[in-house]
Design a protein around this motif. Structure first.
Motif, short mmCIF file in Angstrom:
data_model
loop_
_atom_site.label_atom_id
_atom_site.label_comp_id
_atom_site.label_asym_id
_atom_site.label_seq_id
_atom_site.Cartn_x
_atom_site.Cartn_y
_atom_site.Cartn_z
N THR A 4 0.83 -1.21 0.00
CA THR A 4 0.00 0.00 0.00
C THR A 4 0.87 1.26 0.00
O THR A 4 0.50 2.25 -0.61
CB THR A 4 -0.95 0.02 1.21
OG1 THR A 4 -0.19 -0.15 2.41
CG2 THR A 4 -2.01 -1.05 1.11
N LEU A 50 -10.61 -2.78 -11.59
CA LEU A 50 -10.28 -1.98 -10.41
C LEU A 50 -11.46 -1.16 -9.92
O LEU A 50 -11.64 -0.97 -8.72
CB LEU A 50 -9.11 -1.04 -10.72
CG LEU A 50 -7.78 -1.70 -11.05
CD1 LEU A 50 -6.77 -0.65 -11.48
CD2 LEU A 50 -7.26 -2.50 -9.87
N LYS A 64 -7.20 4.95 -3.99
CA LYS A 64 -7.82 3.74 -3.44
C LYS A 64 -8.00 2.69 -4.53
O LYS A 64 -7.70 1.51 -4.33
CB LYS A 64 -9.16 4.09 -2.80
CG LYS A 64 -9.86 2.93 -2.15
CD LYS A 64 -11.16 3.37 -1.49
CE LYS A 64 -11.86 2.20 -0.85
NZ LYS A 64 -13.11 2.61 -0.21
N GLU A 65 -8.48 3.12 -5.68
CA GLU A 65 -8.68 2.19 -6.80
C GLU A 65 -7.34 1.68 -7.33
O GLU A 65 -7.18 0.50 -7.61
CB GLU A 65 -9.47 2.88 -7.90
CG GLU A 65 -10.89 3.19 -7.49
CD GLU A 65 -11.55 4.25 -8.35
OE1 GLU A 65 -12.79 4.30 -8.33
OE2 GLU A 65 -10.85 5.04 -9.03
N SER A 67 -4.64 1.31 -5.70
CA SER A 67 -4.07 0.37 -4.72
C SER A 67 -4.60 -1.04 -4.93
O SER A 67 -3.89 -2.01 -4.62
CB SER A 67 -4.39 0.84 -3.30
OG SER A 67 -3.74 2.07 -3.06
N ARG A 68 -5.80 -1.17 -5.46
CA ARG A 68 -6.36 -2.50 -5.73
C ARG A 68 -5.53 -3.26 -6.75
O ARG A 68 -5.54 -4.49 -6.78
CB ARG A 68 -7.79 -2.39 -6.23
CG ARG A 68 -8.75 -1.95 -5.17
CD ARG A 68 -10.18 -1.98 -5.68
NE ARG A 68 -11.01 -1.26 -4.74
CZ ARG A 68 -11.93 -0.36 -5.09
NH1 ARG A 68 -12.16 -0.12 -6.37
NH2 ARG A 68 -12.62 0.27 -4.18
N GLU A 71 -3.44 -5.81 -5.32
CA GLU A 71 -4.14 -6.92 -4.68
C GLU A 71 -4.56 -8.00 -5.67
O GLU A 71 -4.98 -9.07 -5.27
CB GLU A 71 -5.38 -6.40 -3.96
CG GLU A 71 -5.06 -5.41 -2.86
CD GLU A 71 -6.29 -4.69 -2.35
OE1 GLU A 71 -7.42 -5.02 -2.78
OE2 GLU A 71 -6.13 -3.78 -1.52
#
Length: 92
Positions: A4, A50, A64-65, A67-68, A71
């Motif tokens: 992150t 995303l 935030k998007e 950062s996905r 993942e």
């Protein structure tokens, strides 16, 4: 450094206009130049993954998007590796 944190640092570098979002064109340019996406159509599919198909502001990517991206299993691992390399080269 956690994923992150890496995502946040890369996002800051890519958000040159300090808008708090990245346009799809900017995102595509980076992903394609790093070999993480072959073309704009692939980038659009990544954006949908995303953001979701019914997202507001479909051509903008927030932190935030973004950062996905880190993942998403196999893609996330490859992306994290490539983006970390780019970040380290640009900033050190």
């Amino acid at each position: 450094m956690r994923e992150t944190d890496i995502a946040a640092e890369i996002f800051k570098v890519w958000d040159k206009k300090l808008r708090r979002y990245i346009l799809i064109e900017e995102f595509a340019e980076h992903l394609i130049s790093l070999g993480l996406a072959p073309d704009d159509n692939s980038v659009r599919k990544i954006m949908i993954a995303l953001k979701g198909e019914k997202a507001n502001f479909p051509d903008q990517l927030s932190l935030k998007e973004f950062s996905r991206l880190f993942e998403l299993s196999r893609f996330g691992n490859k992306a994290c590796e490539k983006l970390t390399e780019e970040f380290n080269e640009e900033n050190f």
